[in-house]
Motif scaffolding. Sequence first.
Motif, short mmCIF file in Angstrom:
data_model
loop_
_atom_site.label_atom_id
_atom_site.label_comp_id
_atom_site.label_asym_id
_atom_site.label_seq_id
_atom_site.Cartn_x
_atom_site.Cartn_y
_atom_site.Cartn_z
N LEU A 104 6.92 -4.60 -11.12
CA LEU A 104 7.39 -4.00 -9.64
C LEU A 104 7.55 -4.63 -8.72
N MET A 105 6.87 -5.71 -8.57
CA MET A 105 7.10 -6.75 -7.27
C MET A 105 8.30 -7.73 -7.44
N GLN A 106 8.65 -7.87 -8.83
CA GLN A 106 9.64 -8.60 -9.20
C GLN A 106 10.81 -7.92 -9.21
N THR A 107 10.82 -6.57 -9.36
CA THR A 107 11.91 -5.62 -9.13
C THR A 107 12.45 -5.60 -7.83
N VAL A 108 11.58 -5.53 -6.78
CA VAL A 108 11.90 -5.42 -5.39
C VAL A 108 12.42 -6.68 -5.12
N VAL A 109 12.19 -8.07 -5.42
CA VAL A 109 12.66 -9.21 -5.09
C VAL A 109 13.97 -9.06 -5.48
N HIS A 110 14.11 -8.81 -6.72
CA HIS A 110 15.44 -9.09 -7.51
C HIS A 110 16.39 -7.95 -7.51
N LEU A 111 16.14 -6.83 -6.78
CA LEU A 111 17.01 -5.82 -6.34
C LEU A 111 18.03 -6.54 -5.54
N PRO A 112 19.33 -6.08 -5.95
CA PRO A 112 20.59 -6.62 -5.33
C PRO A 112 20.85 -6.18 -3.84
N VAL A 113 20.04 -5.05 -3.36
CA VAL A 113 20.05 -4.99 -1.94
C VAL A 113 18.79 -5.11 -1.24
N PRO A 114 18.78 -5.40 0.22
CA PRO A 114 17.52 -5.65 0.67
C PRO A 114 16.48 -4.49 0.71
N VAL A 115 15.39 -4.90 0.83
CA VAL A 115 14.22 -3.63 0.76
C VAL A 115 13.24 -4.02 2.21
N ILE A 116 13.12 -2.96 3.01
CA ILE A 116 12.26 -3.04 4.08
C ILE A 116 10.91 -2.25 3.97
N ALA A 117 9.82 -2.74 4.11
CA ALA A 117 8.62 -2.26 4.30
C ALA A 117 8.45 -1.64 5.41
N GLU A 118 7.98 -0.09 5.55
CA GLU A 118 7.65 0.48 6.87
C GLU A 118 6.47 0.88 6.96
N VAL A 119 5.42 0.13 7.53
CA VAL A 119 4.18 0.22 7.61
C VAL A 119 3.59 0.86 8.73
N ASP A 120 2.70 2.09 8.33
CA ASP A 120 2.25 2.54 9.64
C ASP A 120 0.74 3.04 9.20
N GLY A 121 -0.28 2.04 9.06
CA GLY A 121 -1.57 2.03 8.58
C GLY A 121 -2.22 1.01 7.89
N LEU A 122 -2.98 1.01 7.00
CA LEU A 122 -3.62 -0.22 6.16
C LEU A 122 -2.91 -0.32 5.01
N ALA A 125 -4.93 -5.44 -0.27
CA ALA A 125 -4.69 -5.90 -1.76
C ALA A 125 -3.24 -5.85 -2.23
N ALA A 126 -2.89 -4.93 -3.39
CA ALA A 126 -1.81 -4.95 -3.99
C ALA A 126 -0.76 -4.29 -3.25
N GLY A 127 -1.30 -3.29 -2.29
CA GLY A 127 -0.65 -2.67 -1.05
C GLY A 127 0.03 -3.70 -0.21
N CYS A 128 -0.76 -4.85 0.25
CA CYS A 128 -0.31 -5.99 1.15
C CYS A 128 0.54 -6.78 0.28
N GLN A 129 0.40 -6.83 -0.91
CA GLN A 129 1.42 -7.61 -1.96
C GLN A 129 2.69 -6.83 -1.62
N LEU A 130 2.67 -5.69 -1.87
CA LEU A 130 4.02 -4.80 -1.88
C LEU A 130 4.78 -5.24 -0.58
#
Length: 274
Positions: A104-122, A125-130
């Motif tokens: 999953l994490m590598q899919t985010v990195v290798h996706l040909p378009v940019p991915v933006i995390a929109e975080v409102d909360g905590l 662990a793997a959520g921080c990794q995402l």
Amino acid sequence: MNVVELKPDVPAPLVKVQKLDSVLRLEMNNPPANVLSIAMMQALKAELDAAREDKSIRVVIIASATPGQLFSAGHDLKELTVHRAEEDRGRAFFVRTMKLCAELMQTVVHLPVPVIAEVDGLATAAGCQLVASCDLAMCTDTSAFCTPGVNIGLFCSTPMVALSRNVNRKQAMEMLLTGETIDASTAREFGLINRIVPRQYLNQVVLKYAEIIASKSPLTVKIGKEAFYRQAEMSLEDAYEYTAGVMVENMMARDAEEGMNAFIAKRKPEWTGE
């Protein structure tokens, strides 16, 4: 007498999907913790894989469907623990979970378009990794981040991969060794996030950034994102040799020709993605 047929309740999707022109918004919808269970990771990966094939999508946003609470608490500890009753004490399931998470994490990195995390909360662990795996990350001033595995005897080794590639080594080790939660301002100081935005404006600010990026040549953005992550793992000499070749190939693209001509003519470029 009218007979009304009662339909069984349809479970809400684990990932809510919304497309705004060329921007795809994916909202994790597994309250209260948005844990990255097997099902959640599969659902996210399926949407990202579909986005890869959809040429109309220029940017992806990953958010929570329950803003102000948990962005994601990471892996589902209950799901992991129940498999300890199996003959192998859960080893096969643990292997499956970590393999899927890495994919999953590598899919985010290798996706040909940019991915933006929109975080409102905590994001923990793997959520921080995402969050760390996304190309950009923006959060509210009440958001927080941590890698607390060490507190329960389970070092956050896979979150460490994304974390150590985004923040200073000593700051990454601080988070990993103490398990302590850092606030939004500290996360920005560490380099984990780009912007801190008041809650009432978070969605529109993230969308504004997405629209700005979406207005660029999709080919150029694809080339640039791939080159960014590849050169980051190279020596200085190899990185310059590699990126020099990338720039030459980029300059041969029709979009680069169009962009240069438009700049000289002082007009808006018309991208074809070629």
